[in-house]
Design a protein around this motif. Structure first.
Motif, PDB file in Angstrom:
ATOM      1  N   ARG A   9      98.058  45.914 -43.429  1.00 42.01           N
ATOM      2  CA  ARG A   9      96.769  45.395 -43.916  1.00 42.01           C
ATOM      3  C   ARG A   9      96.025  44.610 -42.836  1.00 42.01           C
ATOM      4  O   ARG A   9      94.818  44.763 -42.671  1.00 42.01           O
ATOM      5  N   ILE A  10      96.726  43.783 -42.094  1.00 47.58           N
ATOM      6  CA  ILE A  10      96.087  43.007 -41.019  1.00 47.58           C
ATOM      7  C   ILE A  10      95.495  43.943 -39.974  1.00 47.58           C
ATOM      8  O   ILE A  10      94.347  43.771 -39.543  1.00 47.58           O
ATOM      9  N   LEU A  11      96.259  44.953 -39.566  1.00 50.47           N
ATOM     10  CA  LEU A  11      95.788  45.869 -38.529  1.00 50.47           C
ATOM     11  C   LEU A  11      94.577  46.672 -39.000  1.00 50.47           C
ATOM     12  O   LEU A  11      93.644  46.908 -38.230  1.00 50.47           O
ATOM     13  N   ILE A  12      94.576  47.072 -40.267  1.00 46.55           N
ATOM     14  CA  ILE A  12      93.444  47.832 -40.811  1.00 46.55           C
ATOM     15  C   ILE A  12      92.251  46.917 -41.074  1.00 46.55           C
ATOM     16  O   ILE A  12      91.139  47.175 -40.616  1.00 46.55           O
ATOM     17  N   GLU A  13      92.473  45.853 -41.832  1.00 42.63           N
ATOM     18  CA  GLU A  13      91.360  45.015 -42.274  1.00 42.63           C
ATOM     19  C   GLU A  13      90.762  44.174 -41.141  1.00 42.63           C
ATOM     20  O   GLU A  13      89.546  44.086 -41.005  1.00 42.63           O
ATOM     21  N   ASP A  14      91.607  43.555 -40.333  1.00 42.15           N
ATOM     22  CA  ASP A  14      91.097  42.722 -39.245  1.00 42.15           C
ATOM     23  C   ASP A  14      90.835  43.555 -37.990  1.00 42.15           C
ATOM     24  O   ASP A  14      89.807  43.384 -37.334  1.00 42.15           O
ATOM     25  N   GLY A  15      91.772  44.455 -37.659  1.00 44.87           N
ATOM     26  CA  GLY A  15      91.644  45.256 -36.446  1.00 44.87           C
ATOM     27  C   GLY A  15      90.564  46.306 -36.547  1.00 44.87           C
ATOM     28  O   GLY A  15      89.549  46.247 -35.858  1.00 44.87           O
ATOM     29  N   PHE A  16      90.768  47.282 -37.427  1.00 42.37           N
ATOM     30  CA  PHE A  16      89.823  48.398 -37.522  1.00 42.37           C
ATOM     31  C   PHE A  16      88.516  47.996 -38.205  1.00 42.37           C
ATOM     32  O   PHE A  16      87.440  48.314 -37.712  1.00 42.37           O
ATOM     33  N   SER A  17      88.586  47.302 -39.336  1.00 43.76           N
ATOM     34  CA  SER A  17      87.354  46.992 -40.077  1.00 43.76           C
ATOM     35  C   SER A  17      86.503  45.918 -39.413  1.00 43.76           C
ATOM     36  O   SER A  17      85.293  46.072 -39.294  1.00 43.76           O
ATOM     37  N   LYS A  18      87.131  44.825 -39.007  1.00 44.84           N
ATOM     38  CA  LYS A  18      86.369  43.709 -38.433  1.00 44.84           C
ATOM     39  C   LYS A  18      86.244  43.798 -36.916  1.00 44.84           C
ATOM     40  O   LYS A  18      85.501  43.033 -36.317  1.00 44.84           O
ATOM     41  N   GLY A  19      87.004  44.711 -36.293  1.00 43.67           N
ATOM     42  CA  GLY A  19      86.916  44.878 -34.847  1.00 43.67           C
ATOM     43  C   GLY A  19      87.671  43.833 -34.050  1.00 43.67           C
ATOM     44  O   GLY A  19      87.466  43.696 -32.847  1.00 43.67           O
ATOM     45  N   ASP A  20      88.570  43.078 -34.699  1.00 42.07           N
ATOM     46  CA  ASP A  20      89.362  42.065 -34.004  1.00 42.07           C
ATOM     47  C   ASP A  20      90.589  42.736 -33.382  1.00 42.07           C
ATOM     48  O   ASP A  20      91.664  42.766 -33.975  1.00 42.07           O
ATOM     49  N   VAL A  21      90.424  43.267 -32.192  1.00 40.93           N
ATOM     50  CA  VAL A  21      91.508  44.027 -31.550  1.00 40.93           C
ATOM     51  C   VAL A  21      92.669  43.143 -31.106  1.00 40.93           C
ATOM     52  O   VAL A  21      93.742  43.653 -30.782  1.00 40.93           O
ATOM     53  N   THR A  22      92.500  41.823 -31.111  1.00 41.88           N
ATOM     54  CA  THR A  22      93.591  40.936 -30.702  1.00 41.88           C
ATOM     55  C   THR A  22      94.783  41.015 -31.654  1.00 41.88           C
ATOM     56  O   THR A  22      95.899  40.657 -31.260  1.00 41.88           O
ATOM     57  N   VAL A  23      94.567  41.496 -32.892  1.00 42.57           N
ATOM     58  CA  VAL A  23      95.691  41.611 -33.824  1.00 42.57           C
ATOM     59  C   VAL A  23      96.731  42.611 -33.316  1.00 42.57           C
ATOM     60  O   VAL A  23      97.908  42.517 -33.658  1.00 42.57           O
ATOM     61  N   PHE A  24      96.298  43.557 -32.481  1.00 41.74           N
ATOM     62  CA  PHE A  24      97.255  44.509 -31.912  1.00 41.74           C
ATOM     63  C   PHE A  24      98.122  43.838 -30.846  1.00 41.74           C
ATOM     64  O   PHE A  24      99.283  44.209 -30.671  1.00 41.74           O
ATOM     65  N   ASP A  25      97.582  42.840 -30.146  1.00 43.72           N
ATOM     66  CA  ASP A  25      98.383  42.085 -29.182  1.00 43.72           C
ATOM     67  C   ASP A  25      99.505  41.345 -29.906  1.00 43.72           C
ATOM     68  O   ASP A  25     100.618  41.236 -29.409  1.00 43.72           O
ATOM     69  N   THR A  26      99.195  40.837 -31.083  1.00 40.17           N
ATOM     70  CA  THR A  26     100.155  40.058 -31.861  1.00 40.17           C
ATOM     71  C   THR A  26     101.167  40.941 -32.579  1.00 40.17           C
ATOM     72  O   THR A  26     102.352  40.604 -32.627  1.00 40.17           O
ATOM     73  N   HIS A  27     100.717  42.073 -33.143  1.00 36.73           N
ATOM     74  CA  HIS A  27     101.565  42.832 -34.067  1.00 36.73           C
ATOM     75  C   HIS A  27     102.086  44.175 -33.559  1.00 36.73           C
ATOM     76  O   HIS A  27     102.801  44.866 -34.280  1.00 36.73           O
ATOM     77  N   ALA A  28     101.735  44.586 -32.339  1.00 38.59           N
ATOM     78  CA  ALA A  28     102.243  45.849 -31.794  1.00 38.59           C
ATOM     79  C   ALA A  28     103.352  45.570 -30.785  1.00 38.59           C
ATOM     80  O   ALA A  28     103.292  44.594 -30.037  1.00 38.59           O
ATOM     81  N   SER A  29     104.349  46.422 -30.783  1.00 36.25           N
ATOM     82  CA  SER A  29     105.445  46.269 -29.823  1.00 36.25           C
ATOM     83  C   SER A  29     104.968  46.672 -28.428  1.00 36.25           C
ATOM     84  O   SER A  29     104.009  47.443 -28.297  1.00 36.25           O
ATOM     85  N   PRO A  30     105.612  46.175 -27.379  1.00 32.42           N
ATOM     86  CA  PRO A  30     105.204  46.526 -26.018  1.00 32.42           C
ATOM     87  C   PRO A  30     105.286  48.025 -25.724  1.00 32.42           C
ATOM     88  O   PRO A  30     104.542  48.534 -24.898  1.00 32.42           O
ATOM     89  N   ASP A  31     106.169  48.739 -26.432  1.00 29.81           N
ATOM     90  CA  ASP A  31     106.316  50.186 -26.197  1.00 29.81           C
ATOM     91  C   ASP A  31     105.624  51.018 -27.286  1.00 29.81           C
ATOM     92  O   ASP A  31     105.957  52.174 -27.511  1.00 29.81           O
ATOM     93  N   PHE A  32     104.620  50.421 -27.942  1.00 29.22           N
ATOM     94  CA  PHE A  32     103.851  51.095 -28.996  1.00 29.22           C
ATOM     95  C   PHE A  32     103.294  52.437 -28.500  1.00 29.22           C
ATOM     96  O   PHE A  32     102.815  52.551 -27.380  1.00 29.22           O
ATOM     97  N   VAL A  33     103.343  53.452 -29.390  1.00 27.14           N
ATOM     98  CA  VAL A  33     102.810  54.777 -29.071  1.00 27.14           C
ATOM     99  C   VAL A  33     101.760  55.154 -30.114  1.00 27.14           C
ATOM    100  O   VAL A  33     102.021  55.101 -31.324  1.00 27.14           O
ATOM    101  N   GLU A  34     100.577  55.543 -29.643  1.00 28.15           N
ATOM    102  CA  GLU A  34      99.479  56.009 -30.505  1.00 28.15           C
ATOM    103  C   GLU A  34      99.482  57.530 -30.522  1.00 28.15           C
ATOM    104  O   GLU A  34      99.492  58.164 -29.473  1.00 28.15           O
ATOM    105  N   HIS A  35      99.468  58.100 -31.730  1.00 31.81           N
ATOM    106  CA  HIS A  35      99.485  59.559 -31.891  1.00 31.81           C
ATOM    107  C   HIS A  35      98.145  60.122 -32.361  1.00 31.81           C
ATOM    108  O   HIS A  35      98.000  61.340 -32.445  1.00 31.81           O
ATOM    109  N   GLN A  36      97.190  59.275 -32.711  1.00 28.95           N
ATOM    110  CA  GLN A  36      95.908  59.766 -33.236  1.00 28.95           C
ATOM    111  C   GLN A  36      95.108  60.447 -32.139  1.00 28.95           C
ATOM    112  O   GLN A  36      94.911  59.892 -31.057  1.00 28.95           O
ATOM    113  N   HIS A  37      94.620  61.635 -32.455  1.00 26.01           N
ATOM    114  CA  HIS A  37      93.791  62.387 -31.520  1.00 26.01           C
ATOM    115  C   HIS A  37      92.551  61.574 -31.151  1.00 26.01           C
ATOM    116  O   HIS A  37      91.905  60.988 -32.002  1.00 26.01           O
ATOM    117  N   GLY A  38      92.250  61.534 -29.868  1.00 25.35           N
ATOM    118  CA  GLY A  38      91.038  60.857 -29.413  1.00 25.35           C
ATOM    119  C   GLY A  38      91.255  59.457 -28.893  1.00 25.35           C
ATOM    120  O   GLY A  38      90.361  58.887 -28.277  1.00 25.35           O
TER     121      GLY A  38
END
Length: 147
Positions: A9-38
């Motif tokens: 919810r934090i990543l969607i509501e604060d990250g994607f909806s509000k544009g607060d990308v800093t939530v990914f610094d807090t909640h993503a692991s250092p070896d995070f992998v993104e699979h979404q095209h684009g």
């Protein structure tokens, strides 16, 4: 400690909806992998860049979580994405049109951090709502795949 659903919810509501990308610094692991095209590169920096691009083209962009399901370390979400096309988006010049699409996100967590993300937005519906139409021959060819 937050649950995986709370972090989703934090990543969607604060990250994607509000544009607060800093939530990914807090909640993503250092070896995070993104699979979404684009999203490139396929890591946290690529996600941040993608979110900035979304909010640049659609300043009022938002995702509303309609349903969540979880099993072990994985959370699935069905959302409604909305926005107004106010600036160019890739090859599409600004249209001023509003859109509403379905988005499915899957997030896998490890040790309380986001480890992987898959996102599937209804891009065809987005393009149609913004005024982009596929050539008639392509539409007929695509429809034949379902017969």
């Amino acid at each position: 400690m937050k649950t995986n659903e709370q972090i989703f919810r934090i990543l969607i509501e604060d990250g994607f909806s509000k544009g607060d990308v800093t939530v990914f610094d807090t909640h993503a692991s250092p070896d995070f992998v993104e699979h979404q095209h684009g999203f490139f590169p396929p890591n946290v920096e690529g996600v941040k860049k993608g979110i900035h691009n979304l909010h640049d083209a659609f300043p009022d962009f938002s995702l509303t979580i309609e349903a969540l399901a979880s099993n072990g370390d994985t959370v699935w979400g069905r959302m409604t994405g909305k926005g107004t096309h106010q600036r160019p988006f890739g090859p599409m010049p600004s249209s001023g049109k509003k859109f509403e699409i379905t988005v499915i996100d899957i997030m896998r967590f490890k040790d309380g951090k986001l480890a992987e993300h898959w996102g599937v937005a209804d891009r065809l519906s987005l393009m149609e709502q913004l005024g982009m139409k596929a050539p008639p021959k392509l539409i007929m060819r695509m429809m034949s795949l379902f017969n």
